[in-house]
Design a protein around this motif. Structure first.
Motif, mmCIF file in Angstrom:
data_model
loop_
_atom_site.group_PDB
_atom_site.id
_atom_site.type_symbol
_atom_site.label_atom_id
_atom_site.label_comp_id
_atom_site.label_asym_id
_atom_site.label_seq_id
_atom_site.Cartn_x
_atom_site.Cartn_y
_atom_site.Cartn_z
ATOM 1 N N UNK A 1 -4.619 8.268 -6.454
ATOM 2 C CA UNK A 1 -5.004 8.169 -7.863
ATOM 3 C C UNK A 1 -5.800 9.382 -8.312
ATOM 4 N N UNK A 2 -6.421 10.056 -7.355
ATOM 5 C CA UNK A 2 -7.220 11.232 -7.721
ATOM 6 C C UNK A 2 -6.330 12.445 -7.903
ATOM 7 N N UNK B 1 0.791 -1.230 0.000
ATOM 8 C CA UNK B 1 0.000 0.000 0.000
ATOM 9 C C UNK B 1 0.823 1.280 0.000
ATOM 10 N N UNK C 1 4.013 21.807 -18.349
ATOM 11 C CA UNK C 1 4.133 21.419 -19.745
ATOM 12 C C UNK C 1 3.771 22.578 -20.660
ATOM 13 N N UNK C 2 2.677 23.275 -20.287
ATOM 14 C CA UNK C 2 2.275 24.427 -21.084
ATOM 15 C C UNK C 2 3.402 25.442 -21.119
ATOM 16 N N UNK D 1 3.034 1.567 -3.223
ATOM 17 C CA UNK D 1 2.290 1.863 -4.453
ATOM 18 C C UNK D 1 1.778 3.296 -4.424
ATOM 19 N N UNK E 1 0.514 19.923 -15.824
ATOM 20 C CA UNK E 1 0.047 20.472 -17.087
ATOM 21 C C UNK E 1 0.552 21.899 -17.242
ATOM 22 N N UNK F 1 -4.160 4.974 -0.981
ATOM 23 C CA UNK F 1 -3.865 4.581 -2.370
ATOM 24 C C UNK F 1 -4.912 5.145 -3.323
ATOM 25 N N UNK G 1 -1.464 16.935 -10.940
ATOM 26 C CA UNK G 1 -1.619 16.849 -12.385
ATOM 27 C C UNK G 1 -1.804 18.233 -12.991
ATOM 28 N N UNK H 1 4.740 5.709 -5.011
ATOM 29 C CA UNK H 1 5.224 5.676 -6.395
ATOM 30 C C UNK H 1 4.279 6.421 -7.337
ATOM 31 N N UNK H 2 3.006 6.585 -6.912
ATOM 32 C CA UNK H 2 2.101 7.379 -7.742
ATOM 33 C C UNK H 2 2.267 8.871 -7.451
ATOM 34 N N UNK I 1 -5.526 1.682 2.253
ATOM 35 C CA UNK I 1 -6.314 1.566 1.025
ATOM 36 C C UNK I 1 -6.829 2.935 0.582
#
Lengths: 276, 271, 301
Positions: C277-278, C212, C290-291, C215, C287, C273, C283, C218-219, C270
């Protein structure tokens, strides 16, 4: 050996072996050993929960194994499959531990769910198991070619519009279905070992999918029958014999491969046409 | 089937994380034509092929196959991906893998008819694969697997065959063999071919049409129409020279400005 | 506020102290080993080894040995067997793990059967399967500490070769690294840490804390160093909060039956984890960056 409660055991054992051989063939090809272990083991939590609520444990098992299959299928698209499977498994086990902590009698329940009590099967249990087993076999039969191509080359399958991720989830549901029917009668251990050893051996002996498929079922049947006989004679648990014989099949398959590699041309280990 | 183009890529744009990978790309592939999709690594060739296959969502524009928008289940395209690692533990013979190209979508176990088995046999012969037809597909060499993949893609009689970098990592002799095999098989089966490559010279003898892709933009036409200094200079956004030497073509960027990117395949090799 | 969070006696309870210390040590060690386990795609082996270790536990009950010996011995033997049967390909490795796991569970079934027929006390199965962090003896702490140091030292000593062979076995082999030996040493470290944590905190928690936090981290980060740190922190935080909630839960219900600590820790792991992911913020940041790059590239052109 062939009378009374043993008749039920032979019948159930035969059904479970056929299902294990059929489903296991694709468990091995798709490298789905971990989900095949996680779904039956985690599903016990469902039985524990059903026990607590006073409903039929079969319903709890069904709900949890199906939930696990869909959950793993869904989460896998966004994460590492094996880590997701591990987390889903421990989450279910932890829920199971929570359910058990709230109920009073649990000890024999755990033991029988993990290791099964095939010798204590009643007449009435055979029909539902046979029905669910037939559903599993039918499902695999219907999806046979899709399962084969998506196991080998998912990207090509996707280009043909076959939706590999959908096939993946569908297969996890098949495992869940096989689990629901078998765990209460033979335990999580027995069905898992049947889905690994015999099919892994079968594919070592032939290059043709259909023959490997048939061999997988045949090996599983022999495993269960011999294990039942041994257990009857020695009184030791059936699950122990099934796991040992399954591993023996695997060893035999690997041994055969090594021997063939040794005798045929070294450049092509699995070559099948010596007439080249 | 209509008389129009097999494939019509119409003002297509695709962006990843805010970066335009394909920027207003348009071209057509005509029936039975051999089209080369040429460009350096990372200019969006794979993205373009995946868009055609419906595996990549496009942001703007439209892609039509045989005049109709591509639906996911249209089995009119054959596809050979760039890198396939077939598991050698899977007990499927090369012959069975080719047959799966015919009926993988079919439910159930139904036995293949005599005609279908003959078709598989013919296809194996067409790609010179009878010799290893009964070997496990996963244990074949890279070149042998490629032939089987081509046969697998062609057996459903698609109108267009897409190949992603089939010539990468091949020695010059093998490149020649694969190109002539593709040319021959495509002509025999009346299939249009769209093949991506980062180098055009090996395709010059067979290519009816070229799609030149750079900076996410594309120019298409016959080789003589596209591989010209003025056309490519517009595409690159700076001056490039096109040299023709011993029947080979070289695209050379002028190294005058320091921030100009030199296309990867432009190194001039004197043989 | 404080009494609402910490029910009476939390800080003065002996079992709670032991649980907090052992839980934290196990979380750090399994977290670090877990990062490599997840990177190498060996979650199944990591989980299977807990079941194999459990078999050792039930065998040691039968022979009257100390369980620790059974847990560690079986874990190491199982790891060796998996490596022996294991093949190079990922799918083949999973099958090998499955075969070893199957045999181990089969033998466990036999020993549990023999245990019950021999002594008629069926408590063995329960204790082996769901070892509880609250029933630990404080004398276990030194053993756990020493073995944890051994595991971490083993990982540290093979750190670079292990990293390279996890990323690309071919590259590592080309550099003269024995990928097989490195893999075996890693399996050894995995077996020790898993055997240790399954006796200390139970087999469910062992897998949860192994996979748990690793993982999740690592995300969240691409830097390996930070991944180790995150995994350790997440593991320790989940363990401590879980112990707290479990302790408090005895006061939540009128029946005073409480919920098991493993339930809370796994739930926290849990949720962490799923939440990772959300992660909308990183993120969005990515972005924006990157822009920025794209804009810079435009300017150059």
């Amino acid at each position: 050996m062939f009378s009374g409660f043993m008749v039920n055991a032979w019948e159930i054992g035969t059904i479970v072996a056929v299902v294990g051989g059929v489903v296991g063939f694709f468990v091995v090809l798709r490298g789905a050993a971990f989900p095949a272990h996680a779904i039956p083991n985690g599903a016990f939590a469902g039985a524990a929960g059903a026990n607590l609520l006073g409903v039929n444990p079969l319903i709890g098992l069904g709900v949890f194994s199906l939930g696990a299959a869909l959950g793993i299928g869904r989460l896998t698209r966004r994460g590492r499959a094996d880590a997701v499977t591990a987390l889903a498994l421990v989450m279910m086990l932890a829920l199971g531990a929570a359910f058990l902590s709230q109920s009073t009698e649990y000890e024999p329940e755990i033991f029988s769910l993990l290791f099964g009590e095939i010798l204590g099967v009643s007449r009435g249990q055979i029909v539902p198991v046979a029905v669910l087993g037939a559903v599993c076999v039918l499902f695999v039969g219907v999806l046979y070619r899709r399962l084969l191509l998506t196991s080998l080359a998912p990207e090509i399958a996707a280009a043909q519009g076959l939706r590999p991720e959908l096939v993946d989830t569908a297969f996890l549901v098949v495992i869940a279905c096989a689990t629901t029917m078998t765990v209460p009668v033979v335990g999580a251990l027995l069905i898992f070992t049947l889905m690994i050893g015999p099919p892994a051996a079968a594919r070592c002996f032939t290059d043709r999918a259909e023959i490997a498929f048939a061999l997988s079922v045949a090996f599983a049947l022999v495993t269960v029958w011999v294990a039942l006989a041994c257990s009857y004679v020695s009184d030791w648990p059936v699950g122990f014999y099934v796991s040992v014989f399954s591993a023996a099949w695997f060893a035999a398959g690997r041994g055969y491969l090594a021997w063939r590699r040794h005798t045929s041309a070294p450049s092509r280990p699995w070559g099948s046409s010596p007439d080249v | 089937m209509s008389n129009g183009p097999v494939l019509d890529v119409d003002h297509v744009s695709v962006a990843f994380a805010g970066r335009e990978v394909l920027d207003d790309v348009s071209f057509q592939v005509q029936a039975s034509e051999f089209t080369g999709l040429i460009g350096s690594n990372g200019v969006g060739k794979t993205t373009l092929l995946r868009s055609v296959l419906g595996l990549q969502r496009i942001d703007r524009g439209e892609i039509r196959v045989n005049g109709a928008p591509l639906s996911r289940h249209a089995r009119v395209l054959g596809y050979v991906p760039q890198k396939v690692s077939l598991d050698p533990d899977v007990p499927v013979r090369a012959r069975d893998f080719v047959a799966l190209g015919l009926d993988a979508h079919r439910f159930g176990f139904s036995r293949r008819t005599k005609d279908e088995r003959q078709l598989v046999e013919q296809m194996l012969m067409d790609v010179d694969a009878e010799r290893f037809a009964d070997t496990r597909v996963g244990s074949l060499s890279g070149g042998e697997q490629q032939r089987i993949l081509i046969a697998h893609a062609l057996i459903s009689q698609p109108s267009l065959l897409l190949l992603d970098e089939p010539l990468a990592n091949l020695d010059p002799k093998s490149v020649e063999e694969v190109v002539s095999l593709l040319h021959r098989v495509a002509k025999d089966h009346g299939v249009a071919v769209l093949l991506s490559a980062h180098e055009m010279n090996s395709l010059l003898p067979v290519m009816d049409r070229i799609v030149y892709l750079t900076n996410g933009r594309a120019a298409s036409g016959t080789t003589d129409e596209v591989v010209r200094s003025d056309v490519l200079s517009t595409l690159y956004g700076h001056h490039v020279d096109v040299l023709k030497l011993h029947g080979r073509v070289f695209v050379v960027a002028q190294p005058s400005e320091s921030d100009v990117e030199i296309p990867e395949h432009s190194t001039l090799t004197i043989e | 506020m404080a009494t609402f969070l910490f029910e009476p006696g939390f800080f003065s309870s002996g079992p709670v102290h032991v649980a907090l210390v052992i839980g934290a040590v196990s979380a750090v060690v399994t977290g670090v080993v877990g990062v490599f386990t997840v990177l190498r795609g060996q979650s199944f082996a990591g989980h299977a080894l807990t079941d194999v270790a459990t078999t050792g536990g039930s065998a040691s009950f039968f022979y009257g040995l100390t369980p620790l010996l059974g847990f560690l011995g079986a874990g190491v033997l199982g790891a060796g067997a998996m490596d022996l049967v294991g093949v190079q390909r990922l799918r083949g490795r999973d099958i090998a793990t499955g075969v070893v796991l199957g045999v181990a569970t089969g033998v466990a079934a036999l020993y549990l059967y023999l245990d019950t027929t021999k002594s008629a006390t069926t408590g063995a199965a329960q204790q082996v399967l769901f070892g509880s962090i609250f029933t630990l003896d404080s004398s276990t702490i030194p053993v756990v500490a020493v073995l944890s140091v051994v595991t971490l030292a083993l990982i540290a000593s093979i750190y670079r070769p292990l990293l390279l062979s996890s990323l690309s076995a071919d590259l590592a082999a080309a550099r003269g690294i024995s990928v097989r030996a490195v893999g075996l040493l890693f399996m050894l470290a995995l077996a020790i840490s898993v055997g240790l944590s399954s006796i200390a905190i139970g087999s469910i928690l062992s897998t949860a804390l192994l996979i748990g936090p690793a993982a999740t981290s690592l995300r969240l980060t691409r830097s390996l160093r930070r991944a180790f740190a995150f995994a350790a922190v997440i593991g320790v935080a989940a363990t401590w909060l879980g112990v707290l909630f479990a302790y408090d839960s005895y006061y939540w219900f009128p029946s005073s039956q409480g919920l098991p600590v493993s339930f809370f820790i796994v739930l926290l792991v849990f949720l962490a984890y799923v939440a990772s992911g959300l992660h909308p913020i990183p993120r969005a940041l990515k972005r924006a960056r990157l822009d920025g790059h794209a804009a810079a590239a435009q300017r150059v052109r």
